[in-house]
Design an enzyme around this catalytic site. Structure first.
Site, short mmCIF file in Angstrom:
data_model
loop_
_atom_site.label_atom_id
_atom_site.label_comp_id
_atom_site.label_asym_id
_atom_site.label_seq_id
_atom_site.Cartn_x
_atom_site.Cartn_y
_atom_site.Cartn_z
N GLY A 136 101.26 -24.08 25.70
CA GLY A 136 101.99 -24.73 26.78
C GLY A 136 102.18 -23.84 27.99
CE LYS A 191 95.94 -20.82 29.26
NZ LYS A 191 96.72 -19.78 29.96
#
Length: 328
Positions: A136, A191
């Site tokens: 996260g 990412k």
């Protein structure tokens, strides 16, 4: 309860700050003896997040890893993936018996192209149900400022995921838990590659319009890859996946975006690494994911762009032109 944190960087320091909100004993392993002496005397990390006030009554720094691991219920890994083998080279499996392991590392072990949790499980013969990963959007710099943050804890073992989510929850960090550990780890690795691409293209002069298109394409690219390597009924738009991508691609605190921006402005890889003074996990992850994808053959134009620039010395402008034609 006793928790051991392994690592002396920004993220390790941020995790120490979060854990300090709870009434637990924190054993903190750092390699740097000078940093340990400074922490004991001045109660803050001299090199990373130095504004964070550390609680001497709750935190005990160690230079001996074996001593730091004794009698802890949880062990948190917070060192760059490229250095994890070296840091644990003298540690045997007996020291992890009965402990739950949590990876705060958003990278891959470059020598074997494995996720940190997979490498750890195989290396020390630990059931994956006893291992978790932190996922996260949560920059260490914002934790230092106590800005509201959200973390998702993933584990094959639901009890492990829930237990650590409860441990990490505090007044400025909200937590959730899921069982898709492979999915969130691969998404976190990728990412960082996307953030490199955002930095490179920004360094070349691309604007917000292009970045929005690239990040949208990146989410599709991540979804294709993760669903191929780890099929699961996951919600890819959840904060553990999409949220982490967005903050890493756009934030001023993103070291991967900063590293990429240097490359786009003409820095060599070596010069950018020296100036950044921190590890950009995406650099090593690019090669690992590229090697894995040779077998999977997933369409990944953003990965190919970054790999070509960083590892094949392709012309930045020519590689950029190819990338532009492949995005939709």
């Amino acid at each position: 309860m006793s928790v051991t944190v392994i690592g002396g960087g920004s993220w390790a320091t941020a995790l120490i700050k979060i854990l300090s909100e709870k009434n637990i004993k924190i054993k903190w392993w750092l390699r740097d003896m000078e940093a340990i002496a400074h922490i004991k005397k001045h109660h803050h990390n001299p090199q990373y997040l130095s504004s964070v006030e550390l609680h001497p009554s709750k935190i005990k720094p160690y230079n001996n890893l074996k001593e730091a691991l004794k009698n802890s219920e949880w062990v948190i890994l917070a060192i760059p993936a490229a250095f994890i083998e070296g840091a644990l080279i003298d540690v045997n499996a007996d020291l992890f018996v009965g402990k739950k392991i949590v990876s705060g590392v958003k990278g891959m072990v470059p020598s074997c192209n494995k996720l940190v949790t997979d490498w750890f499980s195989e290396k020390f013969n630990i059931d994956k149900n006893q291992i978790a990963a932190i996922a996260g959007p949560c920059h260490a710099e914002e934790v230092a400022l106590e800005k509201q943050s959200y973390l998702t804890i993933a584990s094959d073992g639901l009890e492990t995921a829930q237990g650590f989510a409860d441990l990490l929850s505090c007044r400025f960090v909200k937590t959730a838990y899921i069982t898709d550990i492979d999915g969130v780890e691969y998404a976190a690795v990728m990412k960082n590659i996307v953030a490199l691409a955002c930095g490179i293209t920004h360094g070349l002069g691309a604007g917000d319009n292009f970045q929005a298109v690239m990040v949208s394409n990146a989410m599709l690219e991540i979804e294709r890859f993760v669903n191929k390597i780890s099929p699961n009924a996951r919600q890819i738009n959840a904060s553990a996946y999409l949220g982490d991508l967005l903050v890493t691609a756009y934030s001023q605190f993103s070291r991967n975006r900063t590293f990429g921006n240097m490359i786009g402005r003409g820095y060599s890889v070596k010069t950018a690494q020296m100036e950044l003074k921190m590890i950009a996990e995406g650099y090593y992850a690019t090669k690992s994911i590229h090697e894995i994808n040779k077998k999977l053959e997933v369409k990944m134009p953003i990965l190919d762009f970054v790999y070509g620039v960083l590892y094949k010395n392709q012309s930045l402008l020519k590689a950029f032109e190819v990338l532009k034609e492949q995005l939709i």
